[in-house]
Design a protein around this motif. Structure first.
Motif, PDB file in Angstrom:
ATOM      1  N   LEU A  74       0.816  -1.214   0.000  1.00 45.80           N
ATOM      2  CA  LEU A  74       0.000   0.000   0.000  1.00 45.80           C
ATOM      3  C   LEU A  74       0.851   1.266   0.000  1.00 45.80           C
TER       4      LEU A  74
ATOM      5  N   LYS B 250       1.118   2.094  -3.467  1.00 43.27           N
ATOM      6  CA  LYS B 250      -0.140   2.666  -3.964  1.00 43.27           C
ATOM      7  C   LYS B 250      -0.312   4.117  -3.508  1.00 43.27           C
ATOM      8  N   GLU B 251       0.004   4.394  -2.238  1.00 42.66           N
ATOM      9  CA  GLU B 251      -0.118   5.757  -1.735  1.00 42.66           C
ATOM     10  C   GLU B 251       0.848   6.710  -2.447  1.00 42.66           C
TER      11      GLU B 251
ATOM     12  N   GLU C 185      -0.672   7.428  -5.765  1.00 45.21           N
ATOM     13  CA  GLU C 185      -1.814   8.341  -5.611  1.00 45.21           C
ATOM     14  C   GLU C 185      -1.323   9.776  -5.446  1.00 45.21           C
TER      15      GLU C 185
ATOM     16  N   SER D   8      -7.512   3.965  -0.866  1.00 45.83           N
ATOM     17  CA  SER D   8      -6.832   2.719  -0.514  1.00 45.83           C
ATOM     18  C   SER D   8      -7.496   2.080   0.704  1.00 45.83           C
TER      19      SER D   8
ATOM     20  N   SER E   9      -8.412  -1.305  -3.078  1.00 40.89           N
ATOM     21  CA  SER E   9      -9.070   0.002  -3.257  1.00 40.89           C
ATOM     22  C   SER E   9     -10.452   0.022  -2.629  1.00 40.89           C
TER      23      SER E   9
END
Length: 429
Positions: A175, A178-179, A182, A221, A423
């Motif tokens: 994650l 992913k962050e 983003e 997330s 997500s």
């Protein structure tokens, strides 16, 4: 005769369940003659509204020393869901209660309890026909004694009947990627900012229910708990997943409609300690069963500022040429988080990455930790420093795990279809 506490009853029932004598154990407890016991048993074995976590088991008007003013339970309530009737007794407004458990932690008279979810699982652990995985929060390091390594904890959990243990830090690593992506996609100029959605359900509830005008800034997330649970179930389709952490609010998060597929049962560190005691298991005496390969980034999620540092370090690693790097601000504790969000709502934007933790110190200050938060922070930091890689971008084990989950490239975490397991949506478009 000394009255049994809710925790005493839970421990007794754990032992009875593992002995295959739960019904007999319940009957023996009922013979104690205490009018509270039946209520306590009901919630200790997972009873009550299946969608709720926090329950009132008795009135406190004649016992509570704070009935004439806001009591500790009321002051602690994030959503102001604790009210008083005309006799001064606590009333929980279920329509706005988030089941965070702060009132339980602050109640001094056993009037409020959080439902225990472990007892119904014992039969599954005993017969071993279904693999049950324990996924354990990054805050666990040192909670059961400084000599209890991750390997010893894994061995202790296997003694209870778990098939294996996975550190949630591994999925916090994923994650973190992913962050970082983003942030890269949404912050391009001064004034742009994101609110990280990890890891705290109390923080997320504040944004969604109190500061909803900021919800468009929250990153889509799931929490590391949900990511780990879904990841385990994708790799082991018949498995059940039990999350172990310091937080009562995670019991409520696991029941939210859009993520309830991830985790079957949530138990806290305090509850796990009681389970070990009931079964005569001391984790420090267990043999080593070492397997984890998380990076520094995932391991430090447990303390305030950990998420910010993890994402900032990873962004520098995968997007070194990005002109605007992360300028983070953190808040911990309900009061601090409220103030930070109010400032953002008022246009006082002082950062581009906002991190909030509902408990002082972060997860290491959760209501069911076993050690002082200061000590917890030191041990989490030390464990982070021991990792062989600073970020998931340099961690071959994390990259291999991503591939096994169907992500050939890091950028696939931005693929709407592939990334569904990691997500969630926090507002209606």
């Amino acid at each position: 005769m000394t009255k049994l506490t809710y925790d005493d009853i839970f421990k007794d029932l754990v032992k009875s369940a593992y002995d295959g004598k739960l019904a007999e154990g319940i009957q023996q407890l009922k013979q104690q003659g205490d009018d509270r016991i039946e209520e306590y048993i009901h919630y200790a074995i997972g009873g009550g509204d299946p969608g709720r976590v926090v329950f009132k088991v008795k009135n406190c008007g004649n016992n509570c020393g704070c009935t004439d003013a806001n009591g500790d339970c009321q002051v602690s309530c994030l959503m102001e869901a604790i009210e008083r009737d005309e006799s001064g007794n606590v009333v929980i407004n279920g329509s706005i209660c988030t089941d965070c458990g702060e009132c339980v932690n602050n109640c001094q008279h056993d009037c409020l309890v959080d439902k225990k979810e472990f007892i119904p699982l014992v039969e599954v652990l005993r017969n071993r026909k279904v693999p049950v995985y324990a996924i354990i929060a990054p805050a666990f390091i040192g909670q059961f004694g400084e000599e209890v390594t991750p390997g010893k904890m894994r061995a202790a959990l296997k003694r209870l009947g778990f098939y294996g243990m996975v550190e949630v830090a591994l999925f916090a690593d994923i994650l973190t990627f992913k962050e970082a992506l983003e942030f890269d996609a949404h912050v391009h100029r001064e004034g742009d900012f994101v609110l990280t959605s990890m890891c705290c359900p109390m923080w997320v509830s504040m944004v969604k229910k109190v500061y909803s005008k900021l919800a468009t800034h929250i990153t889509p997330s799931v929490s590391p708990m949900v990511a780990c649970g879904r990841g385990v179930k994708k790799l082991h389709q018949d498995a059940k997943v039990v999350f172990i952490g310091p937080c009562i609010a995670k019991k409520a998060e696991a029941k939210e409609p859009d993520v309830r597929d991830a985790v079957d049962v949530v138990i806290t560190f305090k509850e796990l300690q009681q389970i070990f005691e009931a079964m005569g298991i001391n984790p420090k005496d267990m043999p080593e069963d070492e397997k984890e390969h998380s990076s520094t980034a995932g391991r430090i999620y447990a303390r305030t500022g950990g998420v910010s540092k993890a994402v900032a370090d990873t962004l520098k690693r995968i997007r070194p040429d990005k002109q605007i790097q992360i300028k983070a601000i953190q808040a911990h504790g309900v009061k601090g988080c409220r103030q930070m969000l109010q400032d953002a709502l008022d246009g006082k934007i002082t950062a581009n990455f906002y991190e909030g933790m509902g408990c002082l110190g972060g997860c290491i200050g959760g209501p069911h930790v076993l050690i002082d938060p200061g000590q917890g922070t030191e041990l989490v930091n030390s464990y982070g420093e021991e990792a062989s890689s600073l970020t998931p971008a340099d961690n071959k084990y994390v990259l291999t795990l991503l591939k096994s989950l169907g992500f050939d490239e890091i950028e696939d975490l931005f693929d709407e279809e592939k990334a569904k397991i990691f997500s969630r949506r926090f507002y209606d478009k």
